[in-house]
Design a protein around this motif. Structure first.
Motif, PDB file in Angstrom:
ATOM      1  N   ALA A   1     -36.015  52.525 -83.864  1.00  0.00           N
ATOM      2  CA  ALA A   1     -35.514  54.211 -83.750  1.00  0.00           C
ATOM      3  C   ALA A   1     -35.358  54.681 -82.254  1.00  0.00           C
ATOM      4  O   ALA A   1     -34.421  55.479 -82.173  1.00  0.00           O
ATOM      5  CB  ALA A   1     -36.601  54.873 -84.458  1.00  0.00           C
ATOM      6  N   GLN A   2     -36.180  54.144 -81.397  1.00  0.00           N
ATOM      7  CA  GLN A   2     -36.049  54.446 -79.977  1.00  0.00           C
ATOM      8  C   GLN A   2     -34.923  53.965 -78.965  1.00  0.00           C
ATOM      9  O   GLN A   2     -34.548  54.482 -77.960  1.00  0.00           O
ATOM     10  CB  GLN A   2     -37.276  54.548 -79.294  1.00  0.00           C
ATOM     11  CG  GLN A   2     -37.668  52.800 -78.682  1.00  0.00           C
ATOM     12  CD  GLN A   2     -38.144  51.986 -79.928  1.00  0.00           C
ATOM     13  OE1 GLN A   2     -38.172  52.562 -81.095  1.00  0.00           O
ATOM     14  NE2 GLN A   2     -38.788  51.087 -79.523  1.00  0.00           N
ATOM     15  N   THR A   3     -34.156  52.922 -79.646  1.00  0.00           N
ATOM     16  CA  THR A   3     -32.981  52.432 -79.074  1.00  0.00           C
ATOM     17  C   THR A   3     -31.670  53.191 -78.908  1.00  0.00           C
ATOM     18  O   THR A   3     -31.278  53.593 -80.100  1.00  0.00           O
ATOM     19  CB  THR A   3     -32.738  51.116 -79.475  1.00  0.00           C
ATOM     20  OG1 THR A   3     -33.937  50.097 -78.944  1.00  0.00           O
ATOM     21  CG2 THR A   3     -31.525  50.582 -78.701  1.00  0.00           C
ATOM     22  N   ASP A   4     -31.157  53.596 -78.016  1.00  0.00           N
ATOM     23  CA  ASP A   4     -29.880  54.281 -77.868  1.00  0.00           C
ATOM     24  C   ASP A   4     -28.657  53.192 -77.871  1.00  0.00           C
ATOM     25  O   ASP A   4     -28.670  52.318 -77.364  1.00  0.00           O
ATOM     26  CB  ASP A   4     -29.583  55.126 -76.761  1.00  0.00           C
ATOM     27  CG  ASP A   4     -30.628  56.262 -76.347  1.00  0.00           C
ATOM     28  OD1 ASP A   4     -30.709  57.158 -77.434  1.00  0.00           O
ATOM     29  OD2 ASP A   4     -31.481  56.400 -75.578  1.00  0.00           O
ATOM     30  N   LEU A   5     -27.771  53.540 -78.935  1.00  0.00           N
ATOM     31  CA  LEU A   5     -26.678  52.451 -79.373  1.00  0.00           C
ATOM     32  C   LEU A   5     -25.645  53.310 -79.378  1.00  0.00           C
ATOM     33  O   LEU A   5     -25.330  54.409 -79.925  1.00  0.00           O
ATOM     34  CB  LEU A   5     -27.051  52.213 -80.873  1.00  0.00           C
ATOM     35  CG  LEU A   5     -25.939  51.086 -81.430  1.00  0.00           C
ATOM     36  CD1 LEU A   5     -26.181  49.613 -80.667  1.00  0.00           C
ATOM     37  CD2 LEU A   5     -26.293  50.662 -82.698  1.00  0.00           C
ATOM     38  N   GLY A   6     -24.597  52.683 -78.706  1.00  0.00           N
ATOM     39  CA  GLY A   6     -23.353  53.187 -78.531  1.00  0.00           C
ATOM     40  C   GLY A   6     -22.093  52.297 -78.794  1.00  0.00           C
ATOM     41  O   GLY A   6     -22.327  51.151 -79.344  1.00  0.00           O
ATOM     42  N   LEU A   7     -20.969  52.876 -78.974  1.00  0.00           N
ATOM     43  CA  LEU A   7     -19.821  52.001 -79.670  1.00  0.00           C
ATOM     44  C   LEU A   7     -18.572  52.193 -79.063  1.00  0.00           C
ATOM     45  O   LEU A   7     -18.260  53.291 -78.625  1.00  0.00           O
ATOM     46  CB  LEU A   7     -19.587  52.170 -81.325  1.00  0.00           C
ATOM     47  CG  LEU A   7     -18.384  51.538 -81.826  1.00  0.00           C
ATOM     48  CD1 LEU A   7     -18.619  49.931 -81.645  1.00  0.00           C
ATOM     49  CD2 LEU A   7     -18.120  52.134 -83.097  1.00  0.00           C
ATOM     50  N   ALA A   8     -17.987  51.026 -78.385  1.00  0.00           N
ATOM     51  CA  ALA A   8     -16.707  51.266 -77.909  1.00  0.00           C
ATOM     52  C   ALA A   8     -15.928  50.084 -78.436  1.00  0.00           C
ATOM     53  O   ALA A   8     -16.472  49.015 -78.794  1.00  0.00           O
ATOM     54  CB  ALA A   8     -16.892  50.919 -76.124  1.00  0.00           C
ATOM     55  N   THR A   9     -14.659  50.306 -78.294  1.00  0.00           N
ATOM     56  CA  THR A   9     -13.583  49.281 -78.945  1.00  0.00           C
ATOM     57  C   THR A   9     -12.606  48.993 -77.744  1.00  0.00           C
ATOM     58  O   THR A   9     -12.208  49.836 -76.841  1.00  0.00           O
ATOM     59  CB  THR A   9     -12.933  49.776 -80.180  1.00  0.00           C
ATOM     60  OG1 THR A   9     -12.259  50.710 -79.844  1.00  0.00           O
ATOM     61  CG2 THR A   9     -13.910  49.948 -81.201  1.00  0.00           C
ATOM     62  N   PHE A  10     -11.706  47.968 -77.916  1.00  0.00           N
ATOM     63  CA  PHE A  10     -10.708  47.697 -76.935  1.00  0.00           C
ATOM     64  C   PHE A  10      -9.615  46.882 -77.675  1.00  0.00           C
ATOM     65  O   PHE A  10      -9.774  46.133 -78.551  1.00  0.00           O
ATOM     66  CB  PHE A  10     -11.332  46.714 -75.707  1.00  0.00           C
ATOM     67  CG  PHE A  10     -11.756  45.588 -75.883  1.00  0.00           C
ATOM     68  CD1 PHE A  10     -10.820  44.472 -75.782  1.00  0.00           C
ATOM     69  CD2 PHE A  10     -13.099  45.189 -76.389  1.00  0.00           C
ATOM     70  CE1 PHE A  10     -11.287  43.141 -76.188  1.00  0.00           C
ATOM     71  CE2 PHE A  10     -13.659  43.974 -76.651  1.00  0.00           C
ATOM     72  CZ  PHE A  10     -12.656  42.970 -76.520  1.00  0.00           C
ATOM     73  N   ALA A  11      -8.376  47.088 -77.525  1.00  0.00           N
ATOM     74  CA  ALA A  11      -7.147  46.400 -77.743  1.00  0.00           C
ATOM     75  C   ALA A  11      -6.445  46.419 -76.369  1.00  0.00           C
ATOM     76  O   ALA A  11      -6.758  45.900 -75.541  1.00  0.00           O
ATOM     77  CB  ALA A  11      -6.592  46.882 -78.856  1.00  0.00           C
ATOM     78  N   GLY A  12      -5.313  47.064 -76.062  1.00  0.00           N
ATOM     79  CA  GLY A  12      -4.472  47.014 -75.043  1.00  0.00           C
ATOM     80  C   GLY A  12      -5.245  48.135 -74.285  1.00  0.00           C
ATOM     81  O   GLY A  12      -5.025  48.107 -72.859  1.00  0.00           O
ATOM     82  N   THR A  13      -5.953  49.013 -74.591  1.00  0.00           N
ATOM     83  CA  THR A  13      -6.790  49.906 -73.772  1.00  0.00           C
ATOM     84  C   THR A  13      -8.227  50.191 -74.298  1.00  0.00           C
ATOM     85  O   THR A  13      -8.386  49.350 -75.659  1.00  0.00           O
ATOM     86  CB  THR A  13      -6.234  51.297 -73.543  1.00  0.00           C
ATOM     87  OG1 THR A  13      -6.322  51.740 -75.134  1.00  0.00           O
ATOM     88  CG2 THR A  13      -4.971  51.428 -73.189  1.00  0.00           C
TER      89      THR A  13
END
Length: 247
Positions: free
Chosen positions: A83-95
């Motif tokens: 619960a205490q872990t900060d989780l983020g999301l990024a994606t990539f293709a051409g950018t």
């Protein structure tokens, strides 16, 4: 002020901070399903999940598609995080695109994951740089104590730029991650036999989209992280379980 309240009040500042910042030896793990596999003994404070959304993720060699399997496994991974872990999301293709700044809000992660769209080309380095920027922005707003990690899930080789050692290339980004003590755990998803059908006027052309584990293995090595491979949902789930804190 409690940390979660602080995080909620800081979300706008985090997004702005990322927008400004964006302008060793690796260990190899097979990813084969293991019974009751134990994750790291020390929990990561921050995890940035970086997902390849290039068109090759439509390939069906990992049924139903590489992307569908990646989504399911990533959602399960998010729900297993402490619960205490900060989780983020990024994606990539051409950018690259930052969808979720690191947060303890798991529904934000899963909602964003459901909405990602495929696009042309593969700018792996940009995905890594975006993740590094998100972590740096977080540290400017709240104290970030403890291990930080990037998980890079991809199926193919960087195509933009062609040179992985270019200033915005994946190898250069991996070296920067290592200098910041942020290892990259890479996962190669797919097989050597993947194909996608690309529209061509009134018909379509079948294009091979084999995985490129060698470049992902090198990204892991350069950053001080570890490399995994998966060709099925159970294998991908097992690889992500290896990266889930056992505490």
């Amino acid at each position: 002020m409690p940390r979660r309240s602080w995080m909620r009040s800081a979300s706008a500042a985090l997004t702005a901070g990322v927008a400004m910042i964006v302008s060793a030896c690796g260990q190899e793990i097979s990813g084969a399903p293991l019974p009751a596999a134990a994750g790291p003994a020390v929990c990561d404070t921050v995890v940035m999940f970086v997902l390849d959304v290039s068109l090759s993720m439509e390939a069906t060699d990992v049924p139903p598609t590489r992307l569908a399997v990646a989504r399911q496994a990533a959602q399960e991974f998010a729900n297993r995080q402490p619960a205490q872990t900060d989780l983020g999301l990024a994606t990539f293709a051409g950018t690259a695109q930052l969808h979720v700044t690191p947060t303890t809000n798991r529904s934000a992660f899963t909602t964003a994951l459901d909405a990602v769209k495929l696009s042309e080309r593969t700018a792996t380095g940009e995905g890594i740089y975006t993740a590094l920027a998100a972590i740096a922005a977080l540290s400017q707003v709240v104290p970030v104590d403890g291990p930080q990690r990037i998980i890079l899930l991809s199926d193919g080789k960087q195509t933009q730029p062609a040179d992985l050692d270019a200033p915005r290339g994946a190898y250069t980004a991996a070296r920067e991650a290592q200098s910041k003590n942020i290892p990259i755990s890479t996962i190669s998803l797919g097989t050597a036999h993947g194909v996608v059908d690309v529209p061509d006027h009134s018909t379509s052309v079948r294009v091979p989209v084999p995985t490129d584990p060698d470049s992902l293995r090198e990204i892991a090595r350069l950053s001080g992280g570890d490399f995994h491979s998966a060709t099925t949902l159970p294998e991908l789930s097992a690889a992500l379980a290896e990266l889930t804190c056992s505490a």
